[in-house]
Design a protein around this motif. Structure first.
Motif, mmCIF file in Angstrom:
data_model
loop_
_atom_site.group_PDB
_atom_site.id
_atom_site.type_symbol
_atom_site.label_atom_id
_atom_site.label_comp_id
_atom_site.label_asym_id
_atom_site.label_seq_id
_atom_site.Cartn_x
_atom_site.Cartn_y
_atom_site.Cartn_z
ATOM 1 N N HIS A 70 0.838 -1.204 0.000
ATOM 2 C CA HIS A 70 0.000 0.000 0.000
ATOM 3 C C HIS A 70 0.872 1.252 0.000
ATOM 4 C CE1 HIS A 70 -2.587 3.149 1.695
ATOM 5 N NE2 HIS A 70 -3.568 2.510 1.082
ATOM 6 N N THR A 71 1.896 1.263 0.853
ATOM 7 C CA THR A 71 2.819 2.404 0.906
ATOM 8 C C THR A 71 3.522 2.575 -0.434
ATOM 9 O OG1 THR A 71 3.156 2.125 3.267
ATOM 10 C CG2 THR A 71 4.855 3.348 2.074
ATOM 11 N N TRP A 72 4.049 1.487 -0.960
ATOM 12 C CA TRP A 72 4.751 1.552 -2.238
ATOM 13 C C TRP A 72 3.831 2.067 -3.338
ATOM 14 C CZ3 TRP A 72 3.984 -0.643 -7.009
ATOM 15 C CH2 TRP A 72 5.042 -0.527 -7.926
ATOM 16 N N LEU A 73 2.613 1.539 -3.391
ATOM 17 C CA LEU A 73 1.699 1.870 -4.478
ATOM 18 C C LEU A 73 1.148 3.281 -4.380
ATOM 19 C CD1 LEU A 73 0.222 0.743 -6.974
ATOM 20 C CD2 LEU A 73 -1.592 -0.014 -5.427
ATOM 21 N N TYR A 74 0.684 3.665 -3.205
ATOM 22 C CA TYR A 74 -0.025 4.940 -3.080
ATOM 23 C C TYR A 74 0.842 6.106 -2.621
ATOM 24 C CZ TYR A 74 -4.233 2.289 -3.889
ATOM 25 O OH TYR A 74 -5.188 1.490 -4.451
ATOM 26 N N ARG A 79 0.124 7.370 -9.137
ATOM 27 C CA ARG A 79 -0.091 7.788 -10.516
ATOM 28 C C ARG A 79 -1.583 7.747 -10.811
ATOM 29 N NH1 ARG A 79 1.470 2.978 -14.689
ATOM 30 N NH2 ARG A 79 -0.200 1.623 -14.036
ATOM 31 N N VAL A 80 -1.966 8.541 -11.751
ATOM 32 C CA VAL A 80 -3.355 8.596 -12.170
ATOM 33 C C VAL A 80 -3.440 8.025 -13.573
ATOM 34 C CG1 VAL A 80 -5.272 10.135 -12.724
ATOM 35 C CG2 VAL A 80 -3.807 10.616 -10.749
ATOM 36 N N ILE A 81 -4.377 7.129 -13.766
ATOM 37 C CA ILE A 81 -4.628 6.586 -15.094
ATOM 38 C C ILE A 81 -5.892 7.278 -15.591
ATOM 39 C CG2 ILE A 81 -5.116 4.502 -16.433
ATOM 40 C CD1 ILE A 81 -3.665 2.944 -14.162
ATOM 41 N N PRO A 82 -5.754 8.207 -16.537
ATOM 42 C CA PRO A 82 -6.889 9.042 -16.948
ATOM 43 C C PRO A 82 -8.137 8.257 -17.348
ATOM 44 C CG PRO A 82 -4.867 9.849 -17.932
ATOM 45 C CD PRO A 82 -4.531 8.551 -17.255
ATOM 46 N N GLU A 83 -7.968 7.167 -18.089
ATOM 47 C CA GLU A 83 -9.127 6.393 -18.537
ATOM 48 C C GLU A 83 -9.887 5.819 -17.343
ATOM 49 O OE1 GLU A 83 -5.936 5.673 -19.625
ATOM 50 O OE2 GLU A 83 -6.084 6.791 -21.490
ATOM 51 N N MET A 84 -9.142 5.347 -16.332
ATOM 52 C CA MET A 84 -9.800 4.792 -15.150
ATOM 53 C C MET A 84 -10.465 5.897 -14.341
ATOM 54 S SD MET A 84 -7.274 1.760 -13.882
ATOM 55 C CE MET A 84 -8.405 1.211 -12.631
ATOM 56 N N SER A 85 -9.813 7.036 -14.241
ATOM 57 C CA SER A 85 -10.389 8.147 -13.494
ATOM 58 C C SER A 85 -11.718 8.573 -14.098
ATOM 59 C CB SER A 85 -9.435 9.342 -13.470
ATOM 60 O OG SER A 85 -8.280 9.002 -12.752
ATOM 61 N N LYS A 86 -11.780 8.627 -15.422
ATOM 62 C CA LYS A 86 -13.024 9.008 -16.096
ATOM 63 C C LYS A 86 -14.138 8.025 -15.781
ATOM 64 C CE LYS A 86 -10.761 10.869 -20.131
ATOM 65 N NZ LYS A 86 -10.522 10.656 -21.553
ATOM 66 N N ARG A 87 -13.800 6.741 -15.811
ATOM 67 C CA ARG A 87 -14.816 5.709 -15.610
ATOM 68 C C ARG A 87 -15.214 5.549 -14.147
ATOM 69 N NH1 ARG A 87 -14.825 1.691 -20.184
ATOM 70 N NH2 ARG A 87 -13.393 2.570 -21.673
ATOM 71 N N GLY A 89 -14.378 7.773 -11.477
ATOM 72 C CA GLY A 89 -14.472 8.952 -10.630
ATOM 73 C C GLY A 89 -13.405 8.868 -9.560
ATOM 74 N N HIS A 90 -13.550 9.645 -8.515
ATOM 75 C CA HIS A 90 -12.544 9.633 -7.444
ATOM 76 C C HIS A 90 -12.870 8.532 -6.452
ATOM 77 C CE1 HIS A 90 -9.515 10.982 -4.690
ATOM 78 N NE2 HIS A 90 -10.420 10.980 -3.728
ATOM 79 N N ILE A 91 -11.948 7.625 -6.256
ATOM 80 C CA ILE A 91 -12.114 6.529 -5.295
ATOM 81 C C ILE A 91 -10.901 6.530 -4.383
ATOM 82 C CG2 ILE A 91 -12.252 4.039 -4.984
ATOM 83 C CD1 ILE A 91 -13.694 3.875 -7.634
ATOM 84 N N GLU A 92 -11.167 6.523 -3.101
ATOM 85 C CA GLU A 92 -10.061 6.469 -2.140
ATOM 86 C C GLU A 92 -9.412 5.095 -2.201
ATOM 87 O OE1 GLU A 92 -8.822 8.836 -0.109
ATOM 88 O OE2 GLU A 92 -10.178 10.236 -1.115
ATOM 89 N N PRO A 93 -8.109 5.018 -1.965
ATOM 90 C CA PRO A 93 -7.449 3.715 -1.917
ATOM 91 C C PRO A 93 -7.985 2.888 -0.746
ATOM 92 C CG PRO A 93 -5.875 5.516 -1.571
ATOM 93 C CD PRO A 93 -7.220 6.126 -1.772
ATOM 94 N N PHE A 94 -7.831 1.596 -0.856
ATOM 95 C CA PHE A 94 -8.267 0.717 0.216
ATOM 96 C C PHE A 94 -7.520 1.046 1.497
ATOM 97 C CE2 PHE A 94 -9.025 -2.000 -3.536
ATOM 98 C CZ PHE A 94 -10.375 -2.208 -3.345
ATOM 99 N N PRO A 95 -8.216 1.070 2.611
ATOM 100 C CA PRO A 95 -7.512 1.305 3.878
ATOM 101 C C PRO A 95 -6.690 0.071 4.257
ATOM 102 C CG PRO A 95 -9.831 0.847 4.265
ATOM 103 C CD PRO A 95 -9.642 0.931 2.790
ATOM 104 N N VAL A 96 -5.577 0.298 4.873
ATOM 105 C CA VAL A 96 -4.719 -0.796 5.321
ATOM 106 C C VAL A 96 -4.502 -0.617 6.805
ATOM 107 C CG1 VAL A 96 -2.417 -1.811 5.156
ATOM 108 C CG2 VAL A 96 -3.578 -1.031 3.100
ATOM 109 N N ALA A 97 -4.610 -1.718 7.532
ATOM 110 C CA ALA A 97 -4.402 -1.669 8.988
ATOM 111 C C ALA A 97 -2.988 -1.183 9.281
ATOM 112 C CB ALA A 97 -4.641 -3.044 9.599
ATOM 113 N N SER A 98 -2.856 -0.343 10.261
ATOM 114 C CA SER A 98 -1.515 0.132 10.611
ATOM 115 C C SER A 98 -0.769 -0.966 11.328
ATOM 116 C CB SER A 98 -1.612 1.387 11.480
ATOM 117 O OG SER A 98 -2.338 1.090 12.639
ATOM 118 N N ARG A 99 0.549 -0.894 11.243
ATOM 119 C CA ARG A 99 1.389 -1.951 11.854
ATOM 120 C C ARG A 99 1.524 -1.744 13.324
ATOM 121 N NH1 ARG A 99 6.336 -2.459 7.657
ATOM 122 N NH2 ARG A 99 5.337 -1.183 6.145
#
Length: 99
Positions: A70-74, A79-87, A89-99
């Motif tokens: 999650h840290t590495w990815l977000y 990065r934003v993928i324009p085609e996915m953003s259009k389809r 909309g704005h979606i928050e990343p999945f929450p991850v339990a803290s260590r």
């Protein structure tokens, strides 16, 4: 009408050869399951095929690895993928339990 619909839905054909012993085992198992041989073989083959396809698309990782990913990815590689953003909309990343 339902039988006609099922026949229309099953428009493709599969065929394979088996030994007499294999056919006997399949027929007995189908009978014990209350199914005809075609339904018995198809339902089990389809279930296994779906599981194989699903397992190739889904990766399960441990909590610690998930947090690192999650840290590495977000955070490290956002990065934003324009085609996915259009389809999507704005979606928050999945929450991850803290260590």
């Amino acid at each position: 009408m339902e039988a006609a619909t099922k026949r229309a839905e099953r428009s493709e054909r599969l065929g394979f050869r088996v030994t007499p012993e294999q056919k006997e085992v399949l027929a007995e198992a189908a009978a014990l399951s209350g199914e005809d041989v075609t339904s018995f073989v198809l339902s089990r083959a389809l279930r296994d095929a779906q599981n194989i396809v699903l397992s190739s698309r889904v990766t399960i990782i441990a909590d610690e690895a998930a947090a690192d990913f999650h840290t590495w990815l977000y955070e490290d590689h956002p990065r934003v993928i324009p085609e996915m953003s259009k389809r999507l909309g704005h979606i928050e990343p999945f929450p991850v339990a803290s260590r």
